[in-house]
Design a protein around this motif. Structure first.
Motif, PDB file in Angstrom:
ATOM      1  N   ARG A  69       0.831  -1.216   0.000  1.00  0.00           N
ATOM      2  CA  ARG A  69       0.000   0.000   0.000  1.00  0.00           C
ATOM      3  C   ARG A  69       0.862   1.261   0.000  1.00  0.00           C
ATOM      4  NH1 ARG A  69      -4.773   2.012   2.446  1.00  0.00           N
ATOM      5  NH2 ARG A  69      -5.819   0.100   1.788  1.00  0.00           N
ATOM      6  N   TYR A  70       1.914   1.245   0.830  1.00  0.00           N
ATOM      7  CA  TYR A  70       2.694   2.464   1.013  1.00  0.00           C
ATOM      8  C   TYR A  70       4.062   2.426   0.325  1.00  0.00           C
ATOM      9  CZ  TYR A  70      -0.846   3.799   4.418  1.00  0.00           C
ATOM     10  OH  TYR A  70      -2.033   4.131   5.028  1.00  0.00           O
ATOM     11  N   GLY A  71       4.327   1.404  -0.469  1.00  0.00           N
ATOM     12  CA  GLY A  71       5.587   1.340  -1.198  1.00  0.00           C
ATOM     13  C   GLY A  71       6.800   1.181  -0.301  1.00  0.00           C
ATOM     14  N   LEU A  72       6.643   0.450   0.798  1.00  0.00           N
ATOM     15  CA  LEU A  72       7.740   0.245   1.734  1.00  0.00           C
ATOM     16  C   LEU A  72       8.665  -0.871   1.255  1.00  0.00           C
ATOM     17  CD1 LEU A  72       5.653   0.334   5.035  1.00  0.00           C
ATOM     18  CD2 LEU A  72       7.240   2.108   4.255  1.00  0.00           C
ATOM     19  N   GLU A  73       9.914  -0.791   1.660  1.00  0.00           N
ATOM     20  CA  GLU A  73      10.825  -1.904   1.421  1.00  0.00           C
ATOM     21  C   GLU A  73      10.540  -3.044   2.384  1.00  0.00           C
ATOM     22  OE1 GLU A  73      14.906  -0.752   1.459  1.00  0.00           O
ATOM     23  OE2 GLU A  73      14.580   0.984   0.154  1.00  0.00           O
ATOM     24  N   ALA A  74      10.109  -2.705   3.580  1.00  0.00           N
ATOM     25  CA  ALA A  74       9.849  -3.740   4.586  1.00  0.00           C
ATOM     26  C   ALA A  74       8.840  -3.230   5.594  1.00  0.00           C
ATOM     27  CB  ALA A  74      11.146  -4.138   5.293  1.00  0.00           C
ATOM     28  N   ALA A  75       8.074  -4.156   6.152  1.00  0.00           N
ATOM     29  CA  ALA A  75       7.157  -3.848   7.250  1.00  0.00           C
ATOM     30  C   ALA A  75       7.162  -5.031   8.204  1.00  0.00           C
ATOM     31  CB  ALA A  75       5.747  -3.584   6.732  1.00  0.00           C
ATOM     32  N   VAL A  76       7.143  -4.735   9.482  1.00  0.00           N
ATOM     33  CA  VAL A  76       7.077  -5.769  10.514  1.00  0.00           C
ATOM     34  C   VAL A  76       5.891  -5.450  11.400  1.00  0.00           C
ATOM     35  CG1 VAL A  76       8.265  -6.890  12.429  1.00  0.00           C
ATOM     36  CG2 VAL A  76       9.587  -6.058  10.469  1.00  0.00           C
ATOM     37  N   VAL A  77       5.007  -6.420  11.576  1.00  0.00           N
ATOM     38  CA  VAL A  77       3.806  -6.232  12.389  1.00  0.00           C
ATOM     39  C   VAL A  77       3.818  -7.261  13.508  1.00  0.00           C
ATOM     40  CG1 VAL A  77       1.288  -6.302  12.423  1.00  0.00           C
ATOM     41  CG2 VAL A  77       2.480  -5.313  10.458  1.00  0.00           C
ATOM     42  N   VAL A  78       3.676  -6.797  14.742  1.00  0.00           N
ATOM     43  CA  VAL A  78       3.618  -7.699  15.888  1.00  0.00           C
ATOM     44  C   VAL A  78       2.163  -7.822  16.344  1.00  0.00           C
ATOM     45  CG1 VAL A  78       5.940  -7.028  16.588  1.00  0.00           C
ATOM     46  CG2 VAL A  78       3.976  -5.895  17.628  1.00  0.00           C
ATOM     47  N   PRO A  79       1.801  -8.926  16.969  1.00  0.00           N
ATOM     48  CA  PRO A  79       0.426  -9.081  17.462  1.00  0.00           C
ATOM     49  C   PRO A  79       0.053  -7.950  18.407  1.00  0.00           C
ATOM     50  CG  PRO A  79       1.585 -11.163  17.542  1.00  0.00           C
ATOM     51  CD  PRO A  79       2.617 -10.120  17.229  1.00  0.00           C
ATOM     52  N   ALA A  80      -1.227  -7.595  18.401  1.00  0.00           N
ATOM     53  CA  ALA A  80      -1.705  -6.494  19.240  1.00  0.00           C
ATOM     54  C   ALA A  80      -2.378  -6.988  20.503  1.00  0.00           C
ATOM     55  CB  ALA A  80      -2.667  -5.621  18.442  1.00  0.00           C
ATOM     56  N   ALA A  81      -2.263  -8.268  20.792  1.00  0.00           N
ATOM     57  CA  ALA A  81      -2.932  -8.827  21.970  1.00  0.00           C
ATOM     58  C   ALA A  81      -2.220  -8.401  23.254  1.00  0.00           C
ATOM     59  CB  ALA A  81      -2.962 -10.347  21.868  1.00  0.00           C
ATOM     60  N   GLY A  82      -3.006  -8.122  24.282  1.00  0.00           N
ATOM     61  CA  GLY A  82      -2.444  -7.822  25.585  1.00  0.00           C
ATOM     62  C   GLY A  82      -2.307  -6.343  25.869  1.00  0.00           C
ATOM     63  N   PRO A  83      -1.838  -6.000  27.078  1.00  0.00           N
ATOM     64  CA  PRO A  83      -1.672  -4.596  27.475  1.00  0.00           C
ATOM     65  C   PRO A  83      -0.619  -3.894  26.633  1.00  0.00           C
ATOM     66  CG  PRO A  83      -1.552  -6.091  29.368  1.00  0.00           C
ATOM     67  CD  PRO A  83      -1.497  -6.940  28.145  1.00  0.00           C
ATOM     68  N   GLU A  84      -0.607  -2.563  26.739  1.00  0.00           N
ATOM     69  CA  GLU A  84       0.323  -1.759  25.950  1.00  0.00           C
ATOM     70  C   GLU A  84       1.773  -2.171  26.189  1.00  0.00           C
ATOM     71  OE1 GLU A  84       1.351   2.966  25.173  1.00  0.00           O
ATOM     72  OE2 GLU A  84       0.608   2.319  27.123  1.00  0.00           O
ATOM     73  N   GLU A  85       2.122  -2.464  27.451  1.00  0.00           N
ATOM     74  CA  GLU A  85       3.504  -2.829  27.754  1.00  0.00           C
ATOM     75  C   GLU A  85       3.911  -4.108  27.044  1.00  0.00           C
ATOM     76  OE1 GLU A  85       5.793  -1.020  29.625  1.00  0.00           O
ATOM     77  OE2 GLU A  85       4.228   0.467  29.277  1.00  0.00           O
ATOM     78  N   VAL A  86       2.989  -5.053  26.918  1.00  0.00           N
ATOM     79  CA  VAL A  86       3.277  -6.311  26.221  1.00  0.00           C
ATOM     80  C   VAL A  86       3.526  -6.041  24.742  1.00  0.00           C
ATOM     81  CG1 VAL A  86       2.328  -8.561  25.545  1.00  0.00           C
ATOM     82  CG2 VAL A  86       1.977  -7.697  27.870  1.00  0.00           C
ATOM     83  N   VAL A  87       2.697  -5.179  24.154  1.00  0.00           N
ATOM     84  CA  VAL A  87       2.854  -4.833  22.737  1.00  0.00           C
ATOM     85  C   VAL A  87       4.181  -4.113  22.510  1.00  0.00           C
ATOM     86  CG1 VAL A  87       1.911  -3.479  20.838  1.00  0.00           C
ATOM     87  CG2 VAL A  87       0.372  -4.746  22.338  1.00  0.00           C
ATOM     88  N   LEU A  88       4.537  -3.183  23.395  1.00  0.00           N
ATOM     89  CA  LEU A  88       5.798  -2.461  23.257  1.00  0.00           C
ATOM     90  C   LEU A  88       6.991  -3.400  23.369  1.00  0.00           C
ATOM     91  CD1 LEU A  88       5.069   0.820  25.250  1.00  0.00           C
ATOM     92  CD2 LEU A  88       5.386   0.593  22.782  1.00  0.00           C
ATOM     93  N   ASP A  89       6.903  -4.371  24.266  1.00  0.00           N
ATOM     94  CA  ASP A  89       7.981  -5.344  24.385  1.00  0.00           C
ATOM     95  C   ASP A  89       8.121  -6.159  23.100  1.00  0.00           C
ATOM     96  OD1 ASP A  89       8.919  -4.716  26.888  1.00  0.00           O
ATOM     97  OD2 ASP A  89       7.663  -6.164  27.938  1.00  0.00           O
ATOM     98  N   THR A 116       9.504   3.917  22.292  1.00  0.00           N
ATOM     99  CA  THR A 116       9.378   2.652  21.566  1.00  0.00           C
ATOM    100  C   THR A 116      10.735   2.102  21.164  1.00  0.00           C
ATOM    101  OG1 THR A 116       7.267   3.450  20.703  1.00  0.00           O
ATOM    102  CG2 THR A 116       8.187   1.489  19.681  1.00  0.00           C
ATOM    103  N   VAL A 117      11.598   2.947  20.596  1.00  0.00           N
ATOM    104  CA  VAL A 117      12.926   2.486  20.205  1.00  0.00           C
ATOM    105  C   VAL A 117      13.696   1.984  21.425  1.00  0.00           C
ATOM    106  CG1 VAL A 117      15.138   3.173  19.189  1.00  0.00           C
ATOM    107  CG2 VAL A 117      12.997   4.012  18.205  1.00  0.00           C
ATOM    108  N   GLY A 118      13.490   2.640  22.571  1.00  0.00           N
ATOM    109  CA  GLY A 118      14.163   2.221  23.796  1.00  0.00           C
ATOM    110  C   GLY A 118      13.795   0.824  24.249  1.00  0.00           C
ATOM    111  N   ARG A 119      12.668   0.291  23.762  1.00  0.00           N
ATOM    112  CA  ARG A 119      12.255  -1.051  24.181  1.00  0.00           C
ATOM    113  C   ARG A 119      13.085  -2.150  23.529  1.00  0.00           C
ATOM    114  NH1 ARG A 119       7.639  -0.113  27.543  1.00  0.00           N
ATOM    115  NH2 ARG A 119       7.666  -2.337  27.981  1.00  0.00           N
ATOM    116  N   ILE A 120      14.017  -1.764  22.664  1.00  0.00           N
ATOM    117  CA  ILE A 120      14.966  -2.735  22.119  1.00  0.00           C
ATOM    118  C   ILE A 120      15.920  -3.226  23.208  1.00  0.00           C
ATOM    119  CG2 ILE A 120      16.920  -2.986  20.520  1.00  0.00           C
ATOM    120  CD1 ILE A 120      15.524  -1.118  18.601  1.00  0.00           C
ATOM    121  N   ALA A 121      16.148  -2.409  24.237  1.00  0.00           N
ATOM    122  CA  ALA A 121      17.177  -2.671  25.239  1.00  0.00           C
ATOM    123  C   ALA A 121      17.170  -4.097  25.816  1.00  0.00           C
ATOM    124  CB  ALA A 121      17.083  -1.641  26.359  1.00  0.00           C
ATOM    125  N   PRO A 122      16.010  -4.649  26.233  1.00  0.00           N
ATOM    126  CA  PRO A 122      16.049  -5.996  26.825  1.00  0.00           C
ATOM    127  C   PRO A 122      16.448  -7.086  25.831  1.00  0.00           C
ATOM    128  CG  PRO A 122      14.014  -4.838  27.403  1.00  0.00           C
ATOM    129  CD  PRO A 122      14.667  -4.059  26.318  1.00  0.00           C
TER     130      PRO A 122
END
Length: 316
Positions: A69-89, A116-122
């Motif tokens: 749709r948006y002409g991206l080279e790549a897209a990554v989608v994670v499941p949206a289930a659970g609280p916000e903290e779970v999704v961010l992780d 969001t970028v900071g959640r890479i740390a763990p």
């Protein structure tokens, strides 16, 4: 053996009997290159047809639809289930995996601090040291006594990389203060290094009273209100843009210590990590404007980004 029969036999030996291409070549008394051509012809002519009996995972289907749709080279989608903290992780883990697949010797990796970028740390343990790489901060990273969203230092340590830090506020009090800081050789050098990044990973800021810049006290509510009135819907590295992804000039521009708009867009591969209803206008605008080659988001946000028109991704 007729040419069409040879196609059929080669396909049967390879796909049904499970022989390797060199074994098929030996059985038929032809070269391996010939077998490759026979198998390609078998697929093209419908001699071989593949049926996938399971539906594609929703996250992959959404990612492919976003990419097209948006002409991206790549897209990554994670499941949206659970609280916000779970999704961010989950997004943090996806960000680490995305980096791991693209790291190479000599890479100059630019980072913009964000929650969001900071959640890479763990998930830094998933990365391996890279020879002669450099981690570069694309915007001032000083936020009070410490920046809880910063990831540059830990990431550089995990990769065994050098670090070009920018330990100044991203937004200073006046144009004069900015000019004074830019006169410092180390600050100017860090910004110059940011402009030479090969890969950038950043978050997207929302516009409004609940934005991180307002909540952290960097931008006053009345300043943000004026920015919103000017048509801005989001920011990247404190550079604001409108619903079409075009830059919006604001009084803050002369006080920002970060890679400039044009310089950011010259970075060859730019990745946004962002999700959530509040950031939806910013994400949609950034994609419309072609600000990024890749997006890491969650399934709920992806689905909303695809509303309003047909999608051509696999599976629908």
């Amino acid at each position: 053996m007729k040419p069409e029969d040879l196609v059929t036999v080669a396909a049967w030996l390879y796909y049904h009997e499970g022989l390797k291409q060199e074994d098929v070549a030996r059985r038929l008394g032809v070269s391996r290159v010939k077998v490759t051509r026979l198998l390609a012809r078998a697929r093209a002519e419908g001699v071989v047809q593949f049926v996938i009996t399971r539906p594609l995972p929703e996250s992959f289907r959404l990612a492919e639809a976003l990419r097209r749709r948006y002409g991206l080279e790549a897209a990554v989608v994670v499941p949206a289930a659970g609280p916000e903290e779970v999704v961010l992780d989950a997004m943090g883990a996806a960000g680490a995996d995305y980096l791991a697949a693209r790291l190479k010797p000599g890479l100059r990796l630019g980072l913009g601090w964000s929650r969001t970028v900071g959640r890479i740390a763990p998930y830094l343990r998933r990365l391996r040291p890279v020879k002669d790489c450099t981690v570069v901060e694309l915007a001032g990273s000083f936020l009070g006594q410490a920046n809880p969203y910063a990831i540059s230092g830990p990431l550089a340590a995990a990769l065994g990389c050098g670090l070009e830090a920018l330990p100044v506020p991203v937004l200073v009090e006046s144009p004069a203060a900015r000019a004074a800081l830019l006169a410092e050789g180390r600050i100017a050098a860090a910004l110059a290094a940011g402009r030479e990044s090969d890969l950038a990973v950043v978050g997207l800021g929302e516009v409004g009273p609940a934005s991180t810049t307002v909540l952290t006290g960097m931008v006053r509510p009345e300043e943000m209100a004026r920015i919103e009135k000017a048509g801005a819907v989001g920011d990247v590295l404190m550079r604001f843009f409108d619903a079409a992804g075009r830059p919006v000039k604001t009084p803050l521009d002369e006080r920002v210590l970060a890679v400039g708009w044009e310089d950011f867009l010259k970075i060859p591969h730019r990745v946004a990590m962002a999700a959530g209803a509040a950031k939806l206008p910013a994400i949609r605008a950034a994609l419309r404007g072609g600000l990024f080659q890749a997006l890491i988001t969650d399934a709920s946000t992806a689905a909303r980004l695809l509303e309003g028109g047909p999608t051509s991704g696999p599976g629908g």
